[in-house]
Design a protein around this motif. Structure first.
Motif, mmCIF file in Angstrom:
data_model
loop_
_atom_site.group_PDB
_atom_site.id
_atom_site.type_symbol
_atom_site.label_atom_id
_atom_site.label_comp_id
_atom_site.label_asym_id
_atom_site.label_seq_id
_atom_site.Cartn_x
_atom_site.Cartn_y
_atom_site.Cartn_z
ATOM 1 N N ALA A 28 -2.179 -0.976 -8.264
ATOM 2 C CA ALA A 28 -0.986 -1.625 -7.713
ATOM 3 C C ALA A 28 -0.808 -1.395 -6.220
ATOM 4 C CB ALA A 28 0.262 -1.131 -8.456
ATOM 5 N N THR A 29 -1.252 -0.253 -5.706
ATOM 6 C CA THR A 29 -1.019 0.083 -4.303
ATOM 7 C C THR A 29 -2.263 0.722 -3.698
ATOM 8 O OG1 THR A 29 -0.168 2.289 -4.831
ATOM 9 C CG2 THR A 29 1.444 0.499 -4.703
ATOM 10 N N THR A 30 -2.265 0.758 -2.381
ATOM 11 C CA THR A 30 -3.301 1.500 -1.657
ATOM 12 C C THR A 30 -2.647 2.299 -0.553
ATOM 13 O OG1 THR A 30 -5.424 1.322 -0.509
ATOM 14 C CG2 THR A 30 -3.798 -0.364 -0.018
ATOM 15 N N THR A 31 -3.169 3.490 -0.305
ATOM 16 C CA THR A 31 -2.688 4.351 0.776
ATOM 17 C C THR A 31 -3.874 4.749 1.637
ATOM 18 O OG1 THR A 31 -0.853 5.240 -0.529
ATOM 19 C CG2 THR A 31 -1.582 6.548 1.352
ATOM 20 N N ALA A 32 -3.703 4.637 2.949
ATOM 21 C CA ALA A 32 -4.740 5.036 3.902
ATOM 22 C C ALA A 32 -4.189 6.132 4.793
ATOM 23 C CB ALA A 32 -5.179 3.849 4.749
ATOM 24 N N VAL A 33 -5.002 7.143 5.055
ATOM 25 C CA VAL A 33 -4.629 8.191 5.995
ATOM 26 C C VAL A 33 -5.722 8.322 7.039
ATOM 27 C CG1 VAL A 33 -3.282 9.472 4.272
ATOM 28 C CG2 VAL A 33 -5.676 10.089 4.680
ATOM 29 N N VAL A 34 -5.318 8.715 8.244
ATOM 30 C CA VAL A 34 -6.241 8.990 9.334
ATOM 31 C C VAL A 34 -6.166 10.479 9.628
ATOM 32 C CG1 VAL A 34 -6.816 8.527 11.748
ATOM 33 C CG2 VAL A 34 -5.941 6.692 10.296
ATOM 34 N N ALA A 76 -0.314 5.171 5.946
ATOM 35 C CA ALA A 76 0.364 3.920 5.617
ATOM 36 C C ALA A 76 0.011 3.511 4.194
ATOM 37 C CB ALA A 76 -0.035 2.810 6.595
ATOM 38 N N SER A 77 0.956 2.857 3.519
ATOM 39 C CA SER A 77 0.738 2.359 2.163
ATOM 40 C C SER A 77 1.079 0.883 2.091
ATOM 41 C CB SER A 77 1.595 3.137 1.149
ATOM 42 O OG SER A 77 1.212 4.489 1.085
ATOM 43 N N ARG A 78 0.376 0.189 1.238
ATOM 44 C CA ARG A 78 0.607 -1.230 0.998
ATOM 45 C C ARG A 78 0.493 -1.503 -0.494
ATOM 46 N NH1 ARG A 78 1.673 -5.807 4.542
ATOM 47 N NH2 ARG A 78 1.641 -4.966 6.658
ATOM 48 N N SER A 79 1.262 -2.472 -0.968
ATOM 49 C CA SER A 79 1.197 -2.869 -2.373
ATOM 50 C C SER A 79 0.406 -4.162 -2.516
ATOM 51 C CB SER A 79 2.612 -3.074 -2.930
ATOM 52 O OG SER A 79 3.328 -1.862 -2.925
ATOM 53 N N PHE A 80 -0.312 -4.281 -3.620
ATOM 54 C CA PHE A 80 -1.002 -5.523 -3.945
ATOM 55 C C PHE A 80 -0.010 -6.481 -4.619
ATOM 56 C CE2 PHE A 80 -4.418 -2.248 -4.286
ATOM 57 C CZ PHE A 80 -5.128 -2.644 -3.159
#
Length: 403
Positions: free
Chosen positions: A111-117, A128-132
């Motif tokens: 359902a979602t994805t989270t990316a970290v740097v 940052a997180s985004r939902s599909f």
């Protein structure tokens, strides 16, 4: 190894650089003597590897009296570290240039994805997180959402795609040693979207794919409750259960990447499925025949407040999870089993009941803990995985500042 099985000089340079960078990642400042003790390298090898890393911009040397972080990448001229210069007083001190490049860790769920740097010490500097839109969106759209999350995390970190040295993405599907997704289940196929090729084409990134539970195990052993534990199992236990297994300090994949998959729980008496703790807490607290109306965290809160129905759910969960952990203990014989994922903040109330029941089901009882990493456990492991790649290939990578 070469064809004859002997290590080549180039291979030894890579191994030595990897060892030195791994140690410098874990400490603020190191002397040549510190590096010798930590890596087992000779003085001559330490001199050679420091010379190489200084020239390439990975590390800096601190002038006498300067504090860590006060020198910029490449501020020491190549060749200034001479044989014998690690002797005498004051000792030369070296530090990693943490912002010489960055890595990206991604957790891709249904359902979602989270990316970290993260910088080269593993410090998170952007997230940052985004939902599909839905679970059935086309591969191209799923890639776009992941890419957007990466871009937002990079913007928060104050850096650009050009500064990224490696990316690791965690998937809720088995991934073999070559980064191929196992496609024998329809759900797993949702994650075979061509992410590696797409992000390489858009940004020139090296993208590594790994199973999310495997990354959770790496993250827990690095910065969780399993630090230094060589025989460790981490169970992502929120919606569905899956395990990452570390044996003798080595992450297990299996032939097709499916080590730790828990579909076998369908056949375990008293378990019957791989449904996770959060899912079952909602389902069991609902009235029979009616859909769940509360979230799992509310059920745990109600149990803590003394609600009898919620307490009964906790007892059922403790029994079921004890059987799951026992099955893992019988097969893998870990020293420690960690319950992780979004539910980790709540499962502390289950631990006494689980520990009490375990001796009924297995003669090899592991230590059981809840992860302190919460829902960041996969991205922490993804960062560690990407950093391991960067350190292993440091002599092949061109740092952005030097490009």
């Amino acid at each position: 190894m070469n064809a004859g099985g002997a290590a080549t000089p180039q291979m030894m340079r890579r191994v030595n650089a990897h060892a030195a960078l791994a140690f410098l990642r874990s400490t603020e400042v190191a002397t040549g003597t510190d590096l010798m003790a930590a890596t087992g390298l000779t003085r001559a090898s330490v001199i050679a590897v420091c010379e190489d890393l200084l020239r390439r911009g990975w590390i800096s040397e601190l002038d006498s009296g300067r504090e860590p972080g006060s020198l910029k990448a490449g501020s020491l001229k190549a060749g200034s570290l001479k044989p014998g210069s690690l002797k005498g007083r004051p000792a030369r001190r070296f530090e990693l240039n943490p912002r010489a490049g960055f890595v990206v860790g991604i957790d891709i769920g249904a359902a979602t994805t989270t990316a970290v740097v993260a910088d080269l010490r593993g410090t998170i500097v952007g997230k940052a997180s985004r939902s599909f839109r839905s679970a059935e969106i086309p591969a191209r759209e799923r890639i776009d959402v992941v890419n957007q999350a990466c871009g937002e995390a990079l913007a928060e970190a104050g850096t650009s795609p050009a500064a990224v040295l490696a990316v690791t993405a965690g998937l809720a599907a088995p991934v073999d040693r070559d980064g191929n997704v196992l496609l024998t289940k329809q759900f797993w196929r949702k994650f075979d979207v061509g992410l590696r090729t797409a992000l390489a084409e858009r940004h020139g990134w090296t993208v590594l794919l790994e199973n999310d539970a495997n990354l959770a195990a790496l993250g827990e052993r690095w910065r969780g409750s399993g630090v230094g534990v060589n025989d460790l199992v981490v169970i992502l236990a929120s919606e569905r259960m899956g395990a990452g297994i570390i044996e003798s300090g080595r992450l297990l994949h299996g032939h097709s990447g499916a080590a730790g998959e828990m579909g076998y729980l369908d056949m375990i008496e008293g378990v019957g499925s791989a449904d996770g703790i959060a899912y079952l807490a909602r389902e069991w607290f609902a009235r029979p025949g009616e859909p769940p109306t509360v979230e799992a965290r509310e059920v745990f809160a109600a149990a803590a407040a003394g609600d009898p129905a919620a307490a009964a759910v906790m007892d059922r969960l403790a029994e079921r999870v004890a059987r799951v952990i026992a099955s893992v203990a019988i097969m893998a014989n870990p020293e420690q089993v960690v319950l992780g994922g979004a539910v980790a903040d709540s499962v502390g109330v289950l631990l006494p009941g689980i520990v009490e029941r375990l001796p009924r089901f297995t003669a090899t009882v592991p230590r059981v803990t809840a992860s302190p990493l919460g829902d960041s456990i996969v991205t922490v492991g993804a960062v560690r995985h990407a950093l391991d790649y960067v350190e292993a290939h440091a002599l092949d990578l061109e740092l952005p500042a030097r490009a």
